[in-house]
Design an enzyme around this catalytic site. Structure first.
Site, PDB file in Angstrom:
ATOM      1  N   THR A  19       0.829  -1.210   0.000  1.00  0.00           N
ATOM      2  CA  THR A  19       0.000   0.000   0.000  1.00  0.00           C
ATOM      3  C   THR A  19       0.865   1.264   0.000  1.00  0.00           C
ATOM      4  OG1 THR A  19      -0.030  -0.074   2.420  1.00  0.00           O
ATOM      5  CG2 THR A  19      -1.883  -1.113   1.284  1.00  0.00           C
ATOM      6  N   GLY A  20       2.179   1.114  -0.012  1.00  0.00           N
ATOM      7  CA  GLY A  20       3.084   2.265   0.119  1.00  0.00           C
ATOM      8  C   GLY A  20       3.273   3.027  -1.192  1.00  0.00           C
ATOM      9  N   ASP A  21       4.034   4.099  -1.066  1.00  0.00           N
ATOM     10  CA  ASP A  21       4.242   5.009  -2.199  1.00  0.00           C
ATOM     11  C   ASP A  21       4.942   4.327  -3.384  1.00  0.00           C
ATOM     12  OD1 ASP A  21       4.478   7.796  -3.285  1.00  0.00           O
ATOM     13  OD2 ASP A  21       6.610   7.296  -3.122  1.00  0.00           O
ATOM     14  N   LEU A  22       5.987   3.562  -3.089  1.00  0.00           N
ATOM     15  CA  LEU A  22       6.743   2.930  -4.180  1.00  0.00           C
ATOM     16  C   LEU A  22       5.877   1.897  -4.918  1.00  0.00           C
ATOM     17  CD1 LEU A  22       9.535   2.665  -5.570  1.00  0.00           C
ATOM     18  CD2 LEU A  22       9.972   0.746  -4.043  1.00  0.00           C
ATOM     19  N   ALA A  23       5.120   1.119  -4.148  1.00  0.00           N
ATOM     20  CA  ALA A  23       4.252   0.114  -4.769  1.00  0.00           C
ATOM     21  C   ALA A  23       3.204   0.797  -5.639  1.00  0.00           C
ATOM     22  CB  ALA A  23       3.586  -0.727  -3.685  1.00  0.00           C
ATOM     23  N   LYS A 148      16.521   0.241  -2.073  1.00  0.00           N
ATOM     24  CA  LYS A 148      17.477   1.174  -1.487  1.00  0.00           C
ATOM     25  C   LYS A 148      16.770   1.933  -0.366  1.00  0.00           C
ATOM     26  CE  LYS A 148      17.688   5.756  -3.325  1.00  0.00           C
ATOM     27  NZ  LYS A 148      18.179   6.759  -4.232  1.00  0.00           N
ATOM     28  N   LYS A 182      17.672   0.786 -16.558  1.00  0.00           N
ATOM     29  CA  LYS A 182      17.406   1.711 -17.665  1.00  0.00           C
ATOM     30  C   LYS A 182      17.945   1.150 -18.973  1.00  0.00           C
ATOM     31  CE  LYS A 182      17.305   5.941 -14.921  1.00  0.00           C
ATOM     32  NZ  LYS A 182      15.997   6.483 -15.260  1.00  0.00           N
ATOM     33  N   HIS A 240      23.737   4.713  -7.266  1.00  0.00           N
ATOM     34  CA  HIS A 240      23.449   4.876  -8.698  1.00  0.00           C
ATOM     35  C   HIS A 240      24.676   5.296  -9.514  1.00  0.00           C
ATOM     36  CE1 HIS A 240      19.423   4.499  -7.352  1.00  0.00           C
ATOM     37  NE2 HIS A 240      19.296   5.719  -6.893  1.00  0.00           N
ATOM     38  N   LYS A 333      20.163  18.527  -6.367  1.00  0.00           N
ATOM     39  CA  LYS A 333      18.739  18.878  -6.416  1.00  0.00           C
ATOM     40  C   LYS A 333      18.615  20.342  -6.801  1.00  0.00           C
ATOM     41  CE  LYS A 333      17.348  15.097  -4.109  1.00  0.00           C
ATOM     42  NZ  LYS A 333      16.799  14.009  -4.907  1.00  0.00           N
TER      43      LYS A 333
HETATM   44  P1  NAP Z   1       5.853   4.158   2.420  1.00  0.00           P
HETATM   45  O1  NAP Z   1       5.031   4.936   1.459  1.00  0.00           O
HETATM   46  O2  NAP Z   1       6.061   4.722   3.777  1.00  0.00           O
HETATM   47  O3  NAP Z   1       5.195   2.711   2.553  1.00  0.00           O
HETATM   48  C1  NAP Z   1       5.594   1.793   3.512  1.00  0.00           C
HETATM   49  C2  NAP Z   1       4.766   0.536   3.352  1.00  0.00           C
HETATM   50  O4  NAP Z   1       5.180  -0.392   4.360  1.00  0.00           O
HETATM   51  C3  NAP Z   1       3.281   0.739   3.552  1.00  0.00           C
HETATM   52  O5  NAP Z   1       2.596  -0.123   2.682  1.00  0.00           O
HETATM   53  C4  NAP Z   1       3.075   0.317   5.001  1.00  0.00           C
HETATM   54  O6  NAP Z   1       1.739  -0.068   5.176  1.00  0.00           O
HETATM   55  C5  NAP Z   1       4.048  -0.836   5.090  1.00  0.00           C
HETATM   56  N1  NAP Z   1       4.489  -1.118   6.441  1.00  0.00           N
HETATM   57  C6  NAP Z   1       4.987  -0.246   7.348  1.00  0.00           C
HETATM   58  N2  NAP Z   1       5.269  -0.882   8.508  1.00  0.00           N
HETATM   59  C7  NAP Z   1       4.944  -2.175   8.327  1.00  0.00           C
HETATM   60  C8  NAP Z   1       5.009  -3.327   9.139  1.00  0.00           C
HETATM   61  N3  NAP Z   1       5.450  -3.280  10.413  1.00  0.00           N
HETATM   62  N4  NAP Z   1       4.614  -4.495   8.631  1.00  0.00           N
HETATM   63  C9  NAP Z   1       4.146  -4.583   7.363  1.00  0.00           C
HETATM   64  N5  NAP Z   1       4.073  -3.534   6.533  1.00  0.00           N
HETATM   65  C10 NAP Z   1       4.465  -2.337   7.014  1.00  0.00           C
HETATM   66  O7  NAP Z   1       7.303   3.857   1.855  1.00  0.00           O
HETATM   67  P2  NAP Z   1       7.756   3.781   0.305  1.00  0.00           P
HETATM   68  O8  NAP Z   1       8.074   5.169  -0.149  1.00  0.00           O
HETATM   69  O9  NAP Z   1       6.795   2.985  -0.473  1.00  0.00           O
HETATM   70  O10 NAP Z   1       9.155   3.030   0.430  1.00  0.00           O
HETATM   71  C11 NAP Z   1       9.261   1.645   0.615  1.00  0.00           C
HETATM   72  C12 NAP Z   1      10.728   1.240   0.524  1.00  0.00           C
HETATM   73  O11 NAP Z   1      11.205   1.562  -0.775  1.00  0.00           O
HETATM   74  C13 NAP Z   1      11.654   1.984   1.490  1.00  0.00           C
HETATM   75  O12 NAP Z   1      12.722   1.134   1.846  1.00  0.00           O
HETATM   76  C14 NAP Z   1      12.189   3.129   0.647  1.00  0.00           C
HETATM   77  O13 NAP Z   1      13.444   3.580   1.106  1.00  0.00           O
HETATM   78  C15 NAP Z   1      12.314   2.436  -0.698  1.00  0.00           C
HETATM   79  N6  NAP Z   1      12.258   3.341  -1.846  1.00  0.00           N
HETATM   80  C16 NAP Z   1      11.168   4.119  -2.091  1.00  0.00           C
HETATM   81  C17 NAP Z   1      11.140   4.931  -3.209  1.00  0.00           C
HETATM   82  C18 NAP Z   1       9.932   5.778  -3.533  1.00  0.00           C
HETATM   83  O14 NAP Z   1       9.944   6.414  -4.584  1.00  0.00           O
HETATM   84  N7  NAP Z   1       8.913   5.827  -2.715  1.00  0.00           N
HETATM   85  C19 NAP Z   1      12.233   4.971  -4.082  1.00  0.00           C
HETATM   86  C20 NAP Z   1      13.343   4.156  -3.822  1.00  0.00           C
HETATM   87  C21 NAP Z   1      13.333   3.348  -2.702  1.00  0.00           C
HETATM   88  P3  NAP Z   1       1.053  -0.111   6.628  1.00  0.00           P
HETATM   89  O15 NAP Z   1       1.379   1.177   7.298  1.00  0.00           O
HETATM   90  O16 NAP Z   1      -0.392  -0.341   6.361  1.00  0.00           O
HETATM   91  O17 NAP Z   1       1.677  -1.281   7.328  1.00  0.00           O
END
Ligand code: NAP
Length: 485
Positions: A19-23, A148, A182, A240, A333
């Protein structure tokens, strides 16, 4: 030229943090596009997992919304979206608790490729790895994908590697660096190793220097407090840009095979010299009246911040091939333009036979990662017309859009490609544990050096090309940065 799509084996893919941002932005829209292309077949399943207590229907609805927001409109096909959603499940799981795991195990189908995407904070990697085993969800063939940041220094990267290694073999671990997914980055390997043209001159004798630029226009507003703990060196250079440097500098692997490629990259990282303080320029953007916005210090919510939003470095590689050819790296940036490129500048011919040498410029091979992925070779020709033999420089443009026609638009994005590689079991474009550790072993003393000296980053105007001192880094060597445009 048609882009060939070879379906992958059917799979069960669990996305922790579904449900997170990356997904929402990358993983799920990417999987939909692979489904649309036929690469993900109708017998594969995707299971979202997070703590939120959602019904499967509610999760599917959120996936539908991600597709609506992040997939280009012409690719949104209602019938295909419905079929895709039909393959999606959800399970409520807390990585730190025992609930939900038996339900997840029951969803796993025998005989399918099984993969677990850890799209959660790295602090949870150990908990998930452990419970996947404890509850018998993962088996000896299952793959895990980790995001990452992989550590923030050598010690934390080692600790992460150790925790994963307790439950998974290295051949099961896929550390994502989306730059490696890429198209152009892979093309770099094709250009180097599938042509005789470049390799004989791919060395210090013929290459004057290399510039690697990753310039962004975005600021860190909204995630400044998080970014402030990292900075450009940890966020971009150690991972990167290091990967890009490796692909340019590595020796030809004996085969295009995951370990052969990664062995060669590792040798490059190990051959990197320590970087001298005078070869590092760190910067922080400040607000400017005409460009608006706030300064980095405001965005990071830390008036005393010494974290860099920009860094430029001169890096030397101590081996036979590269001794005497510096690699200049810069990233930041809030710069003038969003542009990522590698520019390989060749040396002057040993002797000029032309009287009028004024128009002469070095040959430059430019590999553009964004925008407009492609390659360009700057070559000298005779200036057209009857005015005698005068030289001028022109680009030989190899942009994918021109060469491949409209099919170039169907080239999958980095995440799509990398997830399919996980399912295919191909680790070539993923970082191995020892590579990540070697990169931190190089980066750590650089970071510790400026921390110990108490260095403050130099301020630069938002919307500029970066700090003045970064220009000097090259000027003093008689070279100049390419324009950021
Ligand atoms: P996010 O938006 O904060 O999402 C975190 C996800 O983890 C949510 O689905 C959250 O859902 C779940 N979660 C949190 N605590 C949990 C737990 N104890 N058990 C099970 N699920 C849990 O983070 P994100 O931006 O998607 O990033 C995810 C990872 O990808 C991180 O390691 C980040 O560094 C990496 N990343 C992100 C991006 C990006 O563009 N966003 C880019 C590169 C790397 P619930 O709160 O419902 O549990």
């Amino acid at each position: 030229m048609a882009v060939r799509v070879i379906p992958v084996d059917p799979f069960d893919l669990v996305i922790f943090g579904g449900t997170g941002d990356l997904a929402r932005r990358k993983i799920l829209p990417g999987l939909y596009l692979r489904f649309l292309s036929g690469q993900m077949t109708a017998d594969s399943r995707i299971i979202g997992a997070a703590r939120a207590d959602l019904t499967e229907e509610a999760f599917r609805q959120s996936v539908r919304e991600s597709i609506a927001e992040f997939v280009p409109k012409p690719k949104q096909d209602e019938a295909v979206i419905s079929a895709f959603l039909g393959q999606i499940g959800y399970v409520t799981i807390d990585a730190k608790g025992e609930g939900g795991w038996p339900a997840l195990k029951a969803m796993m189908r025998p005989g399918m490729v099984r993969a677990f995407y850890f799209s959660v904070a790295p602090a949870l990697f150990g908990d998930i790895a452990e419970r996947l085993h404890l509850h018998g969800v993962a088996d000896g063939e299952s793959r895990i994908v980790v995001e990452k940041p992989f550590g923030r220094d050598l010690a934390s990267a080692r600790a992460l590697n150790e925790v994963l290694a307790q439950h998974f073999k290295e051949s099961q671990i896929y550390r994502i660096d989306h730059y490696l997914g890429k198209e152009t980055v892979q093309n770099l390997m094709a250009v180097r190793f599938a042509n005789i043209l470049f390799e004989p001159i791919w060395k210090a004798e013929y290459i004057d220097h290399v510039q690697i630029t990753v310039a962004e226009t975005v600021d860190v507003a909204g995630r400044g407090a998080y970014y402030d703990k990292s900075g450009a060196m940890r966020d971009m250079v150690q991972n990167h840009m290091m990967q890009l440097l490796c692909l340019i500098a590595m020796e030809p692997p004996y085969h295009f095979d995951p370990n052969a490629v990664r062995d060669e990259k590792l040798k490059v990282i190990r051959a990197l010299d320590a970087v001298k303080p005078e070869d590092i320029v760190r910067g922080q953007y400040r607000a400017t009246i005409d460009k608006g916005g706030d300064s980095y210090a405001v965005h990071s919510e830390n008036p005393e911040t010494r974290t860099e939003s920009y860094i430029a470095l001169k890096v030397n590689i101590s081996n036979w091939r590269w001794k005497g050819t510096p690699f200049y790296l810069r990233t930041g940036k809030k710069l003038r333009a969003r542009s990522s490129e590698i520019a390989i500048t060749f040396r002057e011919p040993p002797h000029s036979i032309f009287d009028d040498h004024t128009g002469w410029r070095e040959n430059v091979l430019v590999i553009r990662l964004q925008p407009n992925e492609g390659m360009e070779m700057m070559v000298m020709i005779k200036e057209p017309g009857p005015g005698g033999m005068r030289l001028t420089q022109v680009p030989l443009d190899m942009s994918f859009a021109d060469a491949l026609g409209s099919e170039a638009n169907d080239v999958p994005d980095a995440y799509e490609r990398l997830i399919m590689d996980v399912i295919r079991g191909n680790q070539t474009l993923f970082m191995r544990g020892d590579e990540v550790e070697a990169a931190w072993a190089w980066a750590d003393p650089i970071i510790q050096g400026w921390e110990a000296r108490g260095d403050r980053p130099q301020l630069y105007d938002a919307g500029s090309s970066g700090p003045e001192d970064a220009l000097m880094l090259m000027h003093r060597d008689g070279r100049r940065w390419r324009d950021i445009r």
